[in-house]
Design a protein around this motif. Structure first.
Motif, PDB file in Angstrom:
ATOM      1  N   LEU A 257       0.822  -1.209   0.000  1.00  0.00           N
ATOM      2  CA  LEU A 257       0.000   0.000   0.000  1.00  0.00           C
ATOM      3  C   LEU A 257       0.860   1.265   0.000  1.00  0.00           C
ATOM      4  O   LEU A 257       0.508   2.265  -0.635  1.00  0.00           O
ATOM      5  CB  LEU A 257      -0.943  -0.011   1.200  1.00  0.00           C
ATOM      6  N   LEU A 258       1.977   1.249   0.702  1.00  0.00           N
ATOM      7  CA  LEU A 258       2.874   2.403   0.670  1.00  0.00           C
ATOM      8  C   LEU A 258       3.403   2.644  -0.740  1.00  0.00           C
ATOM      9  O   LEU A 258       3.509   3.793  -1.196  1.00  0.00           O
ATOM     10  CB  LEU A 258       4.046   2.178   1.630  1.00  0.00           C
ATOM     11  N   LEU A 259       3.721   1.567  -1.434  1.00  0.00           N
ATOM     12  CA  LEU A 259       4.264   1.691  -2.782  1.00  0.00           C
ATOM     13  C   LEU A 259       3.214   2.120  -3.791  1.00  0.00           C
ATOM     14  O   LEU A 259       3.463   2.982  -4.642  1.00  0.00           O
ATOM     15  CB  LEU A 259       4.881   0.360  -3.208  1.00  0.00           C
ATOM     16  N   VAL A 260       2.029   1.537  -3.712  1.00  0.00           N
ATOM     17  CA  VAL A 260       1.030   1.756  -4.752  1.00  0.00           C
ATOM     18  C   VAL A 260       0.176   2.999  -4.490  1.00  0.00           C
ATOM     19  O   VAL A 260      -0.408   3.556  -5.424  1.00  0.00           O
ATOM     20  CB  VAL A 260       0.139   0.503  -4.898  1.00  0.00           C
ATOM     21  N   ARG A 261       0.102   3.454  -3.258  1.00  0.00           N
ATOM     22  CA  ARG A 261      -0.682   4.655  -2.957  1.00  0.00           C
ATOM     23  C   ARG A 261       0.163   5.924  -2.991  1.00  0.00           C
ATOM     24  O   ARG A 261      -0.289   6.968  -3.457  1.00  0.00           O
ATOM     25  CB  ARG A 261      -1.326   4.524  -1.578  1.00  0.00           C
ATOM     26  N   LEU A 262       1.395   5.832  -2.493  1.00  0.00           N
ATOM     27  CA  LEU A 262       2.244   7.024  -2.398  1.00  0.00           C
ATOM     28  C   LEU A 262       3.388   7.021  -3.387  1.00  0.00           C
ATOM     29  O   LEU A 262       4.113   8.005  -3.488  1.00  0.00           O
ATOM     30  CB  LEU A 262       2.796   7.145  -0.967  1.00  0.00           C
ATOM     31  N   GLY A 263       3.587   5.913  -4.114  1.00  0.00           N
ATOM     32  CA  GLY A 263       4.651   5.874  -5.106  1.00  0.00           C
ATOM     33  C   GLY A 263       6.046   5.966  -4.516  1.00  0.00           C
ATOM     34  O   GLY A 263       6.959   6.498  -5.154  1.00  0.00           O
ATOM     35  N   LEU A 264       6.235   5.432  -3.315  1.00  0.00           N
ATOM     36  CA  LEU A 264       7.557   5.476  -2.698  1.00  0.00           C
ATOM     37  C   LEU A 264       8.531   4.567  -3.445  1.00  0.00           C
ATOM     38  O   LEU A 264       8.130   3.607  -4.092  1.00  0.00           O
ATOM     39  CB  LEU A 264       7.478   5.037  -1.229  1.00  0.00           C
TER      40      LEU A 264
ATOM     41  N   ARG B 148       6.995  15.679   3.549  1.00  0.00           N
ATOM     42  CA  ARG B 148       5.924  15.072   4.329  1.00  0.00           C
ATOM     43  C   ARG B 148       4.757  14.782   3.381  1.00  0.00           C
ATOM     44  O   ARG B 148       4.273  15.678   2.701  1.00  0.00           O
ATOM     45  CB  ARG B 148       5.469  15.993   5.460  1.00  0.00           C
ATOM     46  N   LEU B 149       4.336  13.528   3.361  1.00  0.00           N
ATOM     47  CA  LEU B 149       3.251  13.098   2.494  1.00  0.00           C
ATOM     48  C   LEU B 149       2.035  12.741   3.335  1.00  0.00           C
ATOM     49  O   LEU B 149       2.177  12.222   4.447  1.00  0.00           O
ATOM     50  CB  LEU B 149       3.687  11.880   1.666  1.00  0.00           C
ATOM     51  N   PRO B 150       0.832  13.000   2.805  1.00  0.00           N
ATOM     52  CA  PRO B 150      -0.371  12.602   3.536  1.00  0.00           C
ATOM     53  C   PRO B 150      -0.464  11.086   3.635  1.00  0.00           C
ATOM     54  O   PRO B 150      -0.146  10.371   2.685  1.00  0.00           O
ATOM     55  CB  PRO B 150      -1.507  13.178   2.688  1.00  0.00           C
ATOM     56  N   LEU B 151      -0.887  10.608   4.792  1.00  0.00           N
ATOM     57  CA  LEU B 151      -0.985   9.166   5.030  1.00  0.00           C
ATOM     58  C   LEU B 151      -2.427   8.731   4.782  1.00  0.00           C
ATOM     59  O   LEU B 151      -3.318   9.019   5.587  1.00  0.00           O
ATOM     60  CB  LEU B 151      -0.574   8.849   6.465  1.00  0.00           C
ATOM     61  N   PRO B 152      -2.696   8.055   3.648  1.00  0.00           N
ATOM     62  CA  PRO B 152      -4.061   7.594   3.381  1.00  0.00           C
ATOM     63  C   PRO B 152      -4.565   6.671   4.484  1.00  0.00           C
ATOM     64  O   PRO B 152      -3.793   5.992   5.160  1.00  0.00           O
ATOM     65  CB  PRO B 152      -3.922   6.850   2.046  1.00  0.00           C
TER      66      PRO B 152
ATOM     67  N   ALA C  93       7.673  -1.080 -10.381  1.00  0.00           N
ATOM     68  CA  ALA C  93       6.440  -1.175 -11.163  1.00  0.00           C
ATOM     69  C   ALA C  93       5.280  -0.524 -10.409  1.00  0.00           C
ATOM     70  O   ALA C  93       4.381   0.072 -11.020  1.00  0.00           O
ATOM     71  CB  ALA C  93       6.122  -2.633 -11.477  1.00  0.00           C
ATOM     72  N   LEU C  94       5.294  -0.612  -9.085  1.00  0.00           N
ATOM     73  CA  LEU C  94       4.222  -0.008  -8.292  1.00  0.00           C
ATOM     74  C   LEU C  94       4.373   1.511  -8.232  1.00  0.00           C
ATOM     75  O   LEU C  94       3.380   2.222  -8.068  1.00  0.00           O
ATOM     76  CB  LEU C  94       4.217  -0.608  -6.887  1.00  0.00           C
ATOM     77  N   ARG C  95       5.589   2.009  -8.345  1.00  0.00           N
ATOM     78  CA  ARG C  95       5.791   3.467  -8.416  1.00  0.00           C
ATOM     79  C   ARG C  95       5.198   4.009  -9.714  1.00  0.00           C
ATOM     80  O   ARG C  95       4.519   5.042  -9.712  1.00  0.00           O
ATOM     81  CB  ARG C  95       7.280   3.776  -8.322  1.00  0.00           C
ATOM     82  N   HIS C  96       5.430   3.324 -10.818  1.00  0.00           N
ATOM     83  CA  HIS C  96       4.802   3.701 -12.081  1.00  0.00           C
ATOM     84  C   HIS C  96       3.280   3.604 -11.968  1.00  0.00           C
ATOM     85  O   HIS C  96       2.542   4.446 -12.491  1.00  0.00           O
ATOM     86  CB  HIS C  96       5.285   2.781 -13.206  1.00  0.00           C
ATOM     87  N   THR C  97       2.800   2.568 -11.292  1.00  0.00           N
ATOM     88  CA  THR C  97       1.361   2.367 -11.134  1.00  0.00           C
ATOM     89  C   THR C  97       0.733   3.507 -10.345  1.00  0.00           C
ATOM     90  O   THR C  97      -0.337   4.004 -10.702  1.00  0.00           O
ATOM     91  CB  THR C  97       1.091   1.025 -10.425  1.00  0.00           C
ATOM     92  N   ALA C  98       1.384   3.917  -9.271  1.00  0.00           N
ATOM     93  CA  ALA C  98       0.863   5.024  -8.462  1.00  0.00           C
ATOM     94  C   ALA C  98       0.755   6.304  -9.283  1.00  0.00           C
ATOM     95  O   ALA C  98      -0.245   7.028  -9.215  1.00  0.00           O
ATOM     96  CB  ALA C  98       1.758   5.244  -7.239  1.00  0.00           C
ATOM     97  N   ALA C  99       1.791   6.587 -10.087  1.00  0.00           N
ATOM     98  CA  ALA C  99       1.778   7.800 -10.911  1.00  0.00           C
ATOM     99  C   ALA C  99       0.671   7.738 -11.950  1.00  0.00           C
ATOM    100  O   ALA C  99      -0.052   8.716 -12.177  1.00  0.00           O
ATOM    101  CB  ALA C  99       3.135   7.973 -11.590  1.00  0.00           C
ATOM    102  N   THR C 100       0.510   6.584 -12.596  1.00  0.00           N
ATOM    103  CA  THR C 100      -0.517   6.437 -13.626  1.00  0.00           C
ATOM    104  C   THR C 100      -1.910   6.537 -13.027  1.00  0.00           C
ATOM    105  O   THR C 100      -2.822   7.122 -13.630  1.00  0.00           O
ATOM    106  CB  THR C 100      -0.346   5.088 -14.353  1.00  0.00           C
TER     107      THR C 100
END
Length: 225
Positions: A68-75, A106-110, A172-179
């Protein structure tokens, strides 16, 4: 391939096996910057990836928080590996991330990300040596030192979810978050802030138009009169 071919021809020329300058006959390969499409997962694949982390055991809770950290925030994988307990600001609902060049934001925490981290902390092995958030599940439960370990975790989850993708791992999840952000109408400059890019061109490479969506609105090519 063209670079290797030119180098081989230059070697043959030095060895006297062919005439000099033959490497200049190899045509150049046109490759424009940002021409490649990003490699990302579909919404259905993301749902399957998250579902593959269901379970109350510590390993599954940890995997869910990481995904979730990777796919929501693109870390980046390295960002996740270096997250510390003190980086989670529960009162303000934010996450402190220090990425490349010690650039801190600082990023918002979903909500779902925060819930997943809280669930993992309930069963996280205790350690006195450091306060890194994510630990390995095999004793002595040491922390991840680099992003390679996080990427390996994602690869195992993708295999468990039976996801076939052109590229496997955390990137791949960083690309996914951006898309996904672009698909929901988030401007590129705002996406760049979340991904901590220094230039808009880099963000444009990560977040490109949804080709499947464009096919739905594309007009048919007019027939020749």
């Amino acid at each position: 391939m063209t670079t290797s071919l030119r180098a081989f021809l230059r070697y043959l020329a030095v060895a006297g096996r062919c005439q000099a300058g033959l490497d200049g006959a190899v045509p150049a390969y046109a490759h424009w910057q940002l021409a490649d499409m990003p490699r990302y997962l579909s919404t259905e694949q993301v749902d399957r990836l998250i579902a593959a982390c269901d379970g109350d055991v510590g390993g599954r809770r940890r995997d869910r928080a990481i995904v979730l950290l990777l796919v929501r925030l693109g870390l980046r994988a390295g960002d996740v590996a270096q997250l510390r307990l003190a980086d989670i600001e529960w009162q303000t609902g934010s996450l402190r991330v220090c990425g490349k060049s010690r650039y801190e934001v600082r990023l918002p925490l979903p909500q779902d990300v925060g819930d997943a981290i809280a669930a993992y902390l309930e069963c996280r092995p205790s350690t006195r040596r450091n306060d890194l958030l994510f630990l390995r599940t095999i004793a002595p439960c040491r922390p991840f030192r680099r992003g390679d370990g996080i990427s390996s975790v994602v690869k195992r989850i993708m295999k468990r979810a039976d996801i076939v993708a052109p590229v496997k791992g955390a990137h791949a999840l960083r690309h996914t978050a951006a898309t996904e952000m672009l698909r929901h109408g988030v401007p590129l400059d705002k996406i760049g802030l979340v991904l901590r890019h220094r230039g808009i061109d880099t963000t444009a490479h990560y977040a490109k138009a949804d080709v499947a969506l464009l096919k739905q609105v594309a007009q048919p090519w007019p027939e020749a009169l």
